[in-house]
Design a protein around this motif. Structure first.
Motif: not given
Length: 130
Positions: A39-42, A45-47, A95-96
């Protein structure tokens, strides 16, 4: 002799039960940690994708401003809309970052967006009161 053998068998069963339970607990914890890391890696990546998008949008703003400078006036509504897009992307980045900080036990500075420790009273990046 039968009694001693039965006693040993019972001790072996208990040991196996405890070992099995410990292995199951360890597997559960490992799975839980793997999910958290994923989840943190996701989120990271989103960031990164959001930051790349912001860079593209800011480049577009720069192109519009430069076009105005070179004599091809940009419609102010077009420029304002582009700036709104940048603001939306920046809000999503905040937010991220906030979610990542929360997961690390840290706090997000409302002023600069930097991440500080959970017990910090002031931002580590800009010095603002948290």
């Amino acid at each position: 002799m039968d009694e001693k053998l039965q006693e040993l068998q019972e001790k072996a069963r208990q040991t196996c039960r405890r070992a099995s339970s410990a292995a199951a607990d360890t597997a559960y914890l490992a799975m839980h940690q793997a999910v958290r890391l994923t989840d943190s890696a996701r989120l990271r990546l989103q960031l990164a994708e959001l930051e790349n998008r912001r860079d593209r949008e800011l480049r577009r703003v720069g192109q519009l401003v430069y076009a105005t400078h070179t004599g091809d006036p940009t419609d102010s509504e077009q420029l304002l809309e582009q700036l709104r897009v940048v603001d939306e992307v920046n809000d999503r980045i905040a937010e991220v970052n906030g979610e990542l900080a929360r997961r690390k036990g840290g706090r997000l500075c409302q002023r600069c967006g930097g991440v500080s420790g959970g017990e910090d009273r002031f931002c580590r990046h800009c010095g603002a009161r948290l």
